[in-house]
Design an enzyme around this catalytic site. Structure first.
Site, mmCIF file in Angstrom:
data_model
loop_
_atom_site.group_PDB
_atom_site.id
_atom_site.type_symbol
_atom_site.label_atom_id
_atom_site.label_comp_id
_atom_site.label_asym_id
_atom_site.label_seq_id
_atom_site.Cartn_x
_atom_site.Cartn_y
_atom_site.Cartn_z
ATOM 1 N N GLY A 1 0.817 -1.213 0.000
ATOM 2 C CA GLY A 1 0.000 0.000 0.000
ATOM 3 C C GLY A 1 0.845 1.255 0.000
ATOM 4 O O GLY A 1 0.614 2.186 0.760
ATOM 5 N N GLY B 1 -0.476 8.005 0.754
ATOM 6 C CA GLY B 1 -0.645 8.055 2.199
ATOM 7 C C GLY B 1 0.588 7.679 3.003
ATOM 8 O O GLY B 1 1.723 7.987 2.635
ATOM 9 N N ILE B 2 0.351 6.991 4.120
ATOM 10 C CA ILE B 2 1.430 6.606 5.029
ATOM 11 C C ILE B 2 2.445 5.711 4.333
ATOM 12 O O ILE B 2 3.649 5.836 4.541
ATOM 13 C CB ILE B 2 0.859 5.897 6.275
ATOM 14 N N GLY B 3 1.965 4.798 3.492
ATOM 15 C CA GLY B 3 2.871 3.893 2.794
ATOM 16 C C GLY B 3 3.847 4.621 1.900
ATOM 17 O O GLY B 3 5.048 4.306 1.881
ATOM 18 N N SER C 1 -3.641 -0.538 14.671
ATOM 19 C CA SER C 1 -4.336 0.689 15.074
ATOM 20 C C SER C 1 -4.772 0.556 16.523
ATOM 21 O O SER C 1 -5.010 -0.550 17.021
ATOM 22 C CB SER C 1 -5.562 0.923 14.187
ATOM 23 N N TYR D 1 -13.702 -2.962 11.144
ATOM 24 C CA TYR D 1 -12.346 -2.409 11.134
ATOM 25 C C TYR D 1 -11.613 -2.740 12.434
ATOM 26 O O TYR D 1 -10.450 -3.156 12.421
ATOM 27 C CB TYR D 1 -12.398 -0.895 10.932
#
Length: 284
Positions: free
Chosen positions: A12, A16-18, A141, A166
């Site tokens: 990913g 974003g974060i990736g 998370s 989630y």
């Protein structure tokens, strides 16, 4: 830790974060393997990283992380192209507004957020074992604190609710990391999980969502969310810092060990989840 001769695969990593994680580690001189669904976005990511770092040791593969067939194809190609892997960062994830099944008959959230980690990691263990020392970093998370595992919900609609799905998937990430750590004892591979931060300013909460949900996520993350740069810091830390040499089976927040939930520490649950995962996602 010197990253110049290291090979790092980040799932990913087209946004974003990736992407931020890939950019920072590429800036340290590592060879980066990017993965994502869109070839166009991956090409853009490669160009962005190269422009920012001057590092041209970048390769990308397209993959659908909700499909076990696609993940197996990715692993086979990586094993053909590389002789070792120093770091695997399982970062790809998603949220889904309604109940739907993957091509493998699994609920999409658990398929994408847990089974992708489980399958890809196990398929790449041989490459990781060939490194002098290797690290597996699982992006989880703090949602896992509210998570509960309902095995029936892996394949059937048991009153689907987006947040519960989630939270379950993120608890699965932490449980998987703990059991993986146990199974990797005696090897030179460590495995840790992490919380990237609350409401990081990425598009994860707006993917495949109704218009009102997209609007809420954008407003909420813009007002109260942390930057993508900060969201990537713990992933980068666990992948590169000498301070965590030999540290395994821990859960991190803001680059520090944080106690995981009581459910996440349940050895029986860790073992059960692994067994169920093998049944629904055979490793052979």
């Amino acid at each position: 830790m010197d990253m110049k001769d290291k090979i790092v695969l980040i799932t990913g990593s087209s946004s974003g974060i990736g992407l931020e994680t890939a950019k920072v580690i590429a800036g340290m001189g590592a060879e980066i393997i990017l993965t994502g669904r869109s070839e166009e976005k991956l090409k853009e990511a490669v160009a962005t990283i190269q422009a920012a770092t001057g590092n041209s040791k970048l390769k990308y593969y397209t993959v659908n992380f909700s499909s076990q067939k696609s993940i197996r194809a990715l692993a086979e190609q990586v094993k053909k192209d590389y002789k070792k892997l120093d770091v695997l960062i399982n970062n790809a994830g998603g949220v889904f507004s309604k109940f739907e099944l993957s091509v493998d008959g699994l609920e999409m959230t658990i398929a994408t957020n847990h089974f992708a980690y489980f399958l890809l990691t196990n398929l790449l263990l041989d490459l990781l074992k060939k490194a002098d020392s290797a690290r597996i970093v699982n992006v989880a998370s703090d949602s896992h604190y509210r998570g509960k595992i309902n095995y029936e919900s892996f394949k059937a609609d048991k009153g689907y609710f987006i947040l519960s799905a989630y939270e379950q998937s993120k608890l699965a990430n932490v449980l998987f990391t703990a059991e993986l750590c146990e199974r990797l004892k005696g090897t030179r591979i460590t495995a840790n999980s992490l919380h990237p931060g609350s409401m990081v300013r990425t598009g994860i909460g707006a993917k495949d969502m109704p218009g009102y949900v997209k609007l809420f996520w954008k407003l909420a993350s813009a007002i109260g969310g942390m930057s993508i740069e900060n969201g990537a810091k713990t992933s980068v830390y666990l992948a590169t810092s000498s301070a965590v040499n030999g540290v395994s089976g821990k859960y991190f927040n803001k680059c520090k060990v944080q106690e995981e939930s009581a459910r996440a520490k349940d050895r029986q649950l860790q073992q059960e989840l692994w067994k169920v995962s093998e049944q629904l996602c055979p490793l052979n």
